[in-house]
Design a protein around this motif. Structure first.
Motif, PDB file in Angstrom:
ATOM      1  N   ASP A 188     -24.176  56.273  83.344  1.00 57.27           N
ATOM      2  CA  ASP A 188     -24.680  56.372  84.782  1.00 57.27           C
ATOM      3  C   ASP A 188     -25.249  55.271  85.407  1.00 57.27           C
ATOM      4  O   ASP A 188     -25.656  55.275  86.379  1.00 57.27           O
ATOM      5  CB  ASP A 188     -25.388  57.707  84.877  1.00 57.27           C
ATOM      6  CG  ASP A 188     -24.478  58.967  84.680  1.00 57.27           C
ATOM      7  OD1 ASP A 188     -23.273  58.887  85.056  1.00 57.27           O
ATOM      8  OD2 ASP A 188     -25.366  60.042  84.169  1.00 57.27           O
ATOM      9  N   ASN A 216     -19.581  58.789  92.478  1.00 54.15           N
ATOM     10  CA  ASN A 216     -19.688  60.076  92.143  1.00 54.15           C
ATOM     11  C   ASN A 216     -20.254  60.775  93.438  1.00 54.15           C
ATOM     12  O   ASN A 216     -19.680  61.929  93.515  1.00 54.15           O
ATOM     13  CB  ASN A 216     -21.123  60.131  91.319  1.00 54.15           C
ATOM     14  CG  ASN A 216     -20.789  59.734  89.838  1.00 54.15           C
ATOM     15  OD1 ASN A 216     -19.372  59.679  89.507  1.00 54.15           O
ATOM     16  ND2 ASN A 216     -21.820  59.633  88.838  1.00 54.15           N
ATOM     17  N   GLN A 217     -20.816  60.152  94.593  1.00 58.64           N
ATOM     18  CA  GLN A 217     -21.261  60.836  95.650  1.00 58.64           C
ATOM     19  C   GLN A 217     -20.025  61.170  96.571  1.00 58.64           C
ATOM     20  O   GLN A 217     -19.860  61.938  97.299  1.00 58.64           O
ATOM     21  CB  GLN A 217     -22.206  60.039  96.598  1.00 58.64           C
ATOM     22  CG  GLN A 217     -22.757  60.891  97.886  1.00 58.64           C
ATOM     23  CD  GLN A 217     -23.591  62.014  97.529  1.00 58.64           C
ATOM     24  OE1 GLN A 217     -24.246  62.164  96.549  1.00 58.64           O
ATOM     25  NE2 GLN A 217     -22.959  63.151  97.855  1.00 58.64           N
ATOM     26  N   THR A 237     -18.132  64.031  95.052  1.00 57.77           N
ATOM     27  CA  THR A 237     -18.799  65.128  95.297  1.00 57.77           C
ATOM     28  C   THR A 237     -18.277  65.654  96.651  1.00 57.77           C
ATOM     29  O   THR A 237     -18.367  66.726  97.004  1.00 57.77           O
ATOM     30  CB  THR A 237     -20.532  64.975  95.046  1.00 57.77           C
ATOM     31  OG1 THR A 237     -20.487  64.660  93.806  1.00 57.77           O
ATOM     32  CG2 THR A 237     -21.033  66.038  95.486  1.00 57.77           C
ATOM     33  N   THR A 285     -22.722  63.466  81.398  1.00 59.57           N
ATOM     34  CA  THR A 285     -23.788  63.841  81.920  1.00 59.57           C
ATOM     35  C   THR A 285     -23.706  64.914  83.041  1.00 59.57           C
ATOM     36  O   THR A 285     -24.979  65.153  83.453  1.00 59.57           O
ATOM     37  CB  THR A 285     -24.348  62.608  82.192  1.00 59.57           C
ATOM     38  OG1 THR A 285     -23.489  61.984  83.223  1.00 59.57           O
ATOM     39  CG2 THR A 285     -24.398  61.488  81.057  1.00 59.57           C
ATOM     40  N   LEU A 324     -21.121  65.540  85.985  1.00 60.58           N
ATOM     41  CA  LEU A 324     -20.925  65.369  87.190  1.00 60.58           C
ATOM     42  C   LEU A 324     -20.456  66.664  87.941  1.00 60.58           C
ATOM     43  O   LEU A 324     -20.580  66.932  88.989  1.00 60.58           O
ATOM     44  CB  LEU A 324     -19.911  64.180  87.347  1.00 60.58           C
ATOM     45  CG  LEU A 324     -19.211  64.006  88.624  1.00 60.58           C
ATOM     46  CD1 LEU A 324     -20.050  63.650  89.910  1.00 60.58           C
ATOM     47  CD2 LEU A 324     -18.221  62.908  88.904  1.00 60.58           C
ATOM     48  N   ARG A 339     -22.866  69.227  88.582  1.00 58.35           N
ATOM     49  CA  ARG A 339     -23.742  68.947  89.941  1.00 58.35           C
ATOM     50  C   ARG A 339     -22.979  69.261  90.975  1.00 58.35           C
ATOM     51  O   ARG A 339     -23.383  69.791  91.942  1.00 58.35           O
ATOM     52  CB  ARG A 339     -24.078  67.460  89.711  1.00 58.35           C
ATOM     53  CG  ARG A 339     -25.228  67.223  88.587  1.00 58.35           C
ATOM     54  CD  ARG A 339     -25.726  65.951  88.636  1.00 58.35           C
ATOM     55  NE  ARG A 339     -24.876  64.770  88.553  1.00 58.35           N
ATOM     56  CZ  ARG A 339     -24.476  64.122  87.339  1.00 58.35           C
ATOM     57  NH1 ARG A 339     -24.980  64.606  86.395  1.00 58.35           N
ATOM     58  NH2 ARG A 339     -23.887  63.228  87.451  1.00 58.35           N
ATOM     59  N   ILE A 340     -21.591  68.761  91.218  1.00 59.91           N
ATOM     60  CA  ILE A 340     -20.970  69.096  92.226  1.00 59.91           C
ATOM     61  C   ILE A 340     -20.707  70.669  92.669  1.00 59.91           C
ATOM     62  O   ILE A 340     -20.959  70.774  93.673  1.00 59.91           O
ATOM     63  CB  ILE A 340     -19.402  68.568  92.100  1.00 59.91           C
ATOM     64  CG1 ILE A 340     -19.265  67.013  91.815  1.00 59.91           C
ATOM     65  CG2 ILE A 340     -18.312  68.967  93.222  1.00 59.91           C
ATOM     66  CD1 ILE A 340     -18.074  66.364  91.609  1.00 59.91           C
ATOM     67  N   TYR A 354     -26.862  65.767  79.353  1.00 64.38           N
ATOM     68  CA  TYR A 354     -26.465  66.859  80.073  1.00 64.38           C
ATOM     69  C   TYR A 354     -27.859  67.642  80.055  1.00 64.38           C
ATOM     70  O   TYR A 354     -28.086  68.004  81.224  1.00 64.38           O
ATOM     71  CB  TYR A 354     -25.095  67.447  79.652  1.00 64.38           C
ATOM     72  CG  TYR A 354     -24.777  68.634  80.358  1.00 64.38           C
ATOM     73  CD1 TYR A 354     -23.710  68.584  81.388  1.00 64.38           C
ATOM     74  CD2 TYR A 354     -25.198  69.986  80.096  1.00 64.38           C
ATOM     75  CE1 TYR A 354     -23.319  69.539  81.987  1.00 64.38           C
ATOM     76  CE2 TYR A 354     -24.555  71.057  80.821  1.00 64.38           C
ATOM     77  CZ  TYR A 354     -23.630  70.692  81.786  1.00 64.38           C
ATOM     78  OH  TYR A 354     -23.135  71.712  82.512  1.00 64.38           O
TER      79      TYR A 354
END
Length: 308
Positions: A19, A28-29, A32, A67, A69, A72-73, A94
């Motif tokens: 990352d 990633n943002q 997301t 990790t 992603l 988290r989304i 993770y």
């Protein structure tokens, strides 16, 4: 070496820097934001969306979780997340990341496992069945048999549950100039990892490409890449190893029709494949690219009613 073993070896080696690249946070943002704007498209009731369809319990399986992603989304909209990865180091990262923000094991937890092992798929048990949503973020290009993979993930869903994946679109890259600006007219599959067909099979069989296109152009004769490629400056990437990376990849990207075909062949229904509205910018050891991300979803059919 099996593909699973190659993935384990590669991702164990790069966990510490996975990352760390500056552009990752922006990519990633962007992914997301786009997926959170598509919750209705995914097609299951979520929690905490302030919608009349909200439900009290939503379970997510994040396969090849890395990790985290995809966890988290969807984290704000699910009530329980379970991650699985073949890499012990990735699973450790993770879980450490989840604990660092105060999330309990009952809410989110990852384990080492391989659902695609025909002789001993792990993990098993009631905790690992009946999910509302299964996700695999930028992972299917690492899977030896994408139809088998989609079938295995489908089986972990409740009837009516949804499998949703992200990956890269074949011929969806644009080269970028030294300033990172896209070079119009440079469309193609450019990020290069010298994938030379040494996995012992042809890409025209079950890997999510259009078969006619594969046979015409011969992917073993082209240079491809994906989001882990670093063709140069290996010394700047602790743990990075070109041979390990190449061994972990089966195909680097997919066509829309190809993904639709292998989802359907896996027995999923209500299948749809879309692309992000804009490309994402990435850098790979001296190579600057704008890449197209695809999203695919398919539903496990409702159980057939008994005629008795």
């Amino acid at each position: 070496m099996s593909t699973a073993a190659a993935n384990r070896q590669y991702f164990d080696a790069i966990t510490g820097t996975y990352d760390s690249k500056p552009f990752f946070a922006k990519v990633n943002q962007e992914v997301t934001d786009d997926l959170r704007n598509r919750l209705d498209w995914i097609g299951i009731p979520f929690a905490n969306t302030e919608s009349s369809s909200d439900t009290q319990s939503v379970r997510q399986l994040d396969y090849a979780c890395g990790t985290g992603l995809m966890s988290r989304i969807f984290g704000p909209y699910v009530t329980e997340t379970r991650g699985i990865d073949v890499s012990p180091n990735m699973v450790a990262a993770y879980n450490a990341r989840a604990r660092a923000v105060g999330m309990s094991e009952s809410t989110i937890n990852g384990v080492v496992g391989d659902l695609f092992d025909n002789e001993n798929p792990t993990p098993t048990g009631a905790e690992w069945d009946g999910f509302d949503l299964a996700t695999a973020g930028f992972a299917f290009h690492h899977f030896e048999d994408v139809v088998h993979a989609a079938k295995c993930l489908k089986q972990r869903l409740r009837p009516g549950g949804v499998l949703m994946i992200t990956d890269f679109l074949e011929d969806g890259d644009l080269k970028a100039d030294e300033q990172g600006e896209p070079i119009e007219g440079s469309e193609g599959t450019w990020a290069s990892h010298n994938h030379d067909g040494h996995h012992g099979h042809g890409h025209g069989h079950g890997h999510g490409h259009d078969h006619e296109h594969d046979h015409e152009h011969g992917h073993g004769k082209k240079e491809h890449c994906h989001h882990h490629c670093e063709p140069a400056k290996v010394e700047d990437e602790p743990g990075w190893d070109r041979e390990k990376m190449v061994a972990s990849i089966v195909v680097p990207s997919f066509t829309v029709e190809g993904v639709r075909k292998f989802f359907t062949e896996a027995g999923l229904v209500d299948v749809d494949v879309v692309t992000m509205d804009k490309r994402v910018y990435m850098e790979f050891g001296g190579q600057k690219l704008w890449r197209t991300v695809l999203f695919a979803r398919g539903r496990r059919p409702l159980e057939a009613k008994s005629e008795l």
